[in-house]
Scaffold this motif. Structure first.
Motif, short mmCIF file in Angstrom:
data_model
loop_
_atom_site.label_atom_id
_atom_site.label_comp_id
_atom_site.label_asym_id
_atom_site.label_seq_id
_atom_site.Cartn_x
_atom_site.Cartn_y
_atom_site.Cartn_z
N UNK A 1 5.25 -9.66 8.05
CA UNK A 1 6.36 -9.87 7.64
C UNK A 1 7.14 -8.40 7.55
N UNK A 2 6.44 -7.51 6.94
CA UNK A 2 7.11 -6.09 6.61
C UNK A 2 7.59 -5.46 7.80
N UNK B 1 -4.04 -9.83 4.54
CA UNK B 1 -3.00 -9.05 4.59
C UNK B 1 -2.03 -9.41 5.90
N UNK C 1 -0.98 1.06 7.89
CA UNK C 1 -0.82 0.45 6.52
C UNK C 1 -1.80 0.87 5.54
N UNK C 2 -1.39 1.50 4.35
CA UNK C 2 -2.39 1.72 3.60
C UNK C 2 -3.42 2.81 4.18
N UNK D 1 0.91 -1.23 -0.22
CA UNK D 1 0.06 -0.09 -0.14
C UNK D 1 0.76 1.13 -0.23
N UNK E 1 2.70 -14.79 0.43
CA UNK E 1 2.27 -14.82 1.75
C UNK E 1 1.25 -15.98 1.95
N UNK F 1 -0.36 -11.66 7.12
CA UNK F 1 0.96 -12.16 6.90
C UNK F 1 1.93 -11.35 6.30
N UNK F 2 1.63 -10.47 5.39
CA UNK F 2 2.29 -9.58 4.53
C UNK F 2 2.84 -8.53 5.45
N UNK F 3 1.65 -7.84 6.22
CA UNK F 3 2.07 -6.92 7.12
C UNK F 3 2.88 -7.29 8.43
N UNK G 1 10.69 -7.05 9.32
CA UNK G 1 11.67 -6.70 8.41
C UNK G 1 12.23 -5.30 8.54
#
Lengths: 292, 153
Positions: free
Chosen positions: B130-131, B124, B52-53, A157, A258, B126-128, B134
């Motif tokens: 991970x991000x 989202x 996030x967004x 995003x 993911x 999992x992606x969030x 990191x």
């Protein structure tokens, strides 16, 4: 649910909109509202004010450029892009992707600029504009600039848009000679977020060898993911079955998908290979037809 | 949700251990962390915001309890977060091993996320995570390099 209280502006010109966005750091531009309004209604987003872009006719419309490409205004509705003969002729990859964007009711309202600025990792349009090597025209009260699509998407995003900046148009170059493209995605139901999606553009030389392959996946990372290993596996080949297989295998090294309740990471990886193989076969077939 | 992986820190294990448990470092490096304080030897409390967004308003009160601590090799964190938009709870195990002049970290977290944030953002999560992890580990690595180069904490 209802959104928290916010101020509302409906400017009549782009300059007025940019001045409002520049003057109010708490302002959020409102395009088609198909993502922002639900987020506000869930109270997950609470912008202090909205600058409604829907009166800005200057931002809507599809123009054919003299170079053979397209310039699409950011406030052009998805449905208008989907039904455009100019888009079908000059950007068949974009035309192919449009029916997969959510549902028709959402496409009637949602805009191409809104979707690109939102930068959802599962969205179709970011991958399409990267594969087409489009340029995004960005404007703010400080001026205008062009950003290549590949540099626009910076994360989950996240985009290159600065504070007070809007997308005003998308410029798509003319399709190269001897080129073909394909769009494929798999979702549980039509209109759902894709489990995996693949866009491919293949360009052949006069000997019908692949000079350039652009393979961009979505819903497998933080944004559109260019599959450099798969592209390299295809470059210089005739795009025969063995080369397509090699590219489909290589794509697994290009992504780190993911997991969610719909699909595991391993399933998405496997699906990416399958869809890449099919997309390349279709794109190459079209490129060979175009080379005849 | 299982989050696991490894990270390499270019510094000795003792320094990495100190870094990972320093509340000031955590506040500075973990994305969205507004404040975090060590309220007891093995207990931290703070607030974190997820940005996030379109989601800009999700603030969580977070309590972390350290158990099973064996300096400088491993520890386990019990994590509890609670906010208007949902909750998270679970545990994370961290193991540090010397590797040459550096330190390799392995982590495995098992987290449950519930409430509105999970209902709306399930695809989202999992992606969030991970991000954010990191970004946090990269910022910690920079902090470690800064300290080893003789900079102030």
């Amino acid at each position: 649910m209802k959104p928290p209280v916010f101020e509302y502006h409906r400017p009549d010109s782009l300059n007025e909109a940019l001045a409002l966005l520049g003057a109010h750091p708490d302002a959020k531009p409102l395009a088609g509202g198909q993502s922002l309004i639900p987020a506000m209604n869930f109270r997950l987003a609470a912008p202090g004010r909205l600058v409604d872009l829907n009166a800005l006719d200057e931002l809507a419309g599809i123009e054919e450029t003299v170079e053979g490409g397209l310039r699409i205004g950011a406030m052009t509705r998805h449905r208008a892009v989907e039904l455009s003969a100019a888009v079908a002729a000059r950007a068949p990859l974009l035309a192919a992707a449009m029916p997969f964007i959510a549902h028709r009711q959402i496409r009637n309202r949602g805009t191409i600029g809104g979707s690109l600025a939102h930068a959802d990792p599962a969205a179709e349009l970011p991958a399409v504009v990267v594969a087409l090597e489009a340029q995004l025209v960005l404007a703010s009260s400080r001026g205008e600039r062009m950003v290549p699509a590949a540099e626009f998407f910076t994360g989950l995003f996240a985009t290159a848009l600065e504070d007070g900046e809007l997308i005003t148009a998308i410029e798509i170059p003319a399709p190269p000679p001897r080129s073909g493209s394909a769009f494929l995605e798999l979702a549980r139901r039509h209109g759902d977020y894709a489990l995996v999606g693949v866009t491919a553009v293949v360009i052949l030389d006069s000997e019908r060898r692949v000079t350039d392959a652009r393979i961009v996946l979505f819903s497998v990372g933080e944004g559109p993911v260019r599959a450099a290993r798969a592209e390299a596996a295809l470059a210089g080949t005739t795009g025969d079955a063995a080369a397509r297989e090699a590219a489909a295998d290589a794509v697994q090294g290009d992504i780190d998908p993911s997991a969610d309740i719909h699909a595991s990471s391993a399933y998405r990886r496997q699906l990416a290979s399958v869809l890449t193989r099919r997309a390349l076969a279709a794109a190459l077939g079209r490129a060979v037809d175009a080379a005849r | 949700m299982i989050v696991e992986g490894s990270h390499f820190f270019p510094g000795p294990r003792d320094a990495v251990w100190t870094l990972l448990l320093d509340p000031d470092v955590l506040a500075k490096t973990m994305p969205g962390t507004a404040s975090i304080a060590r309220v007891a030897d093995d207990r931290y409390e703070g607030t974190m915001a997820m940005g996030i967004g379109p989601i800009t308003a999700a603030v969580f009160d977070v309590v972390i309890t350290i158990t099973d601590q064996a300096a400088p090799e491993h520890y386990t964190m019990q994590i509890e977060g609670r906010g208007k938009f949902g909750f998270t709870r679970g545990k994370a195990a961290v193991t540090l091993a010397s590797e040459g002049t550096g330190t390799s970290m392995r982590y495995q977290a098992d987290l449950v996320v519930g409430g509105k944030i999970a209902a709306v953002g399930q695809r989202l999560l999992d992606s969030v995570s991970k991000m954010m992890l990191r970004q946090g580990l990269d910022a910690m690595t920079r902090e470690l390099e800064h300290r080893l180069a003789g900079g102030a904490a």
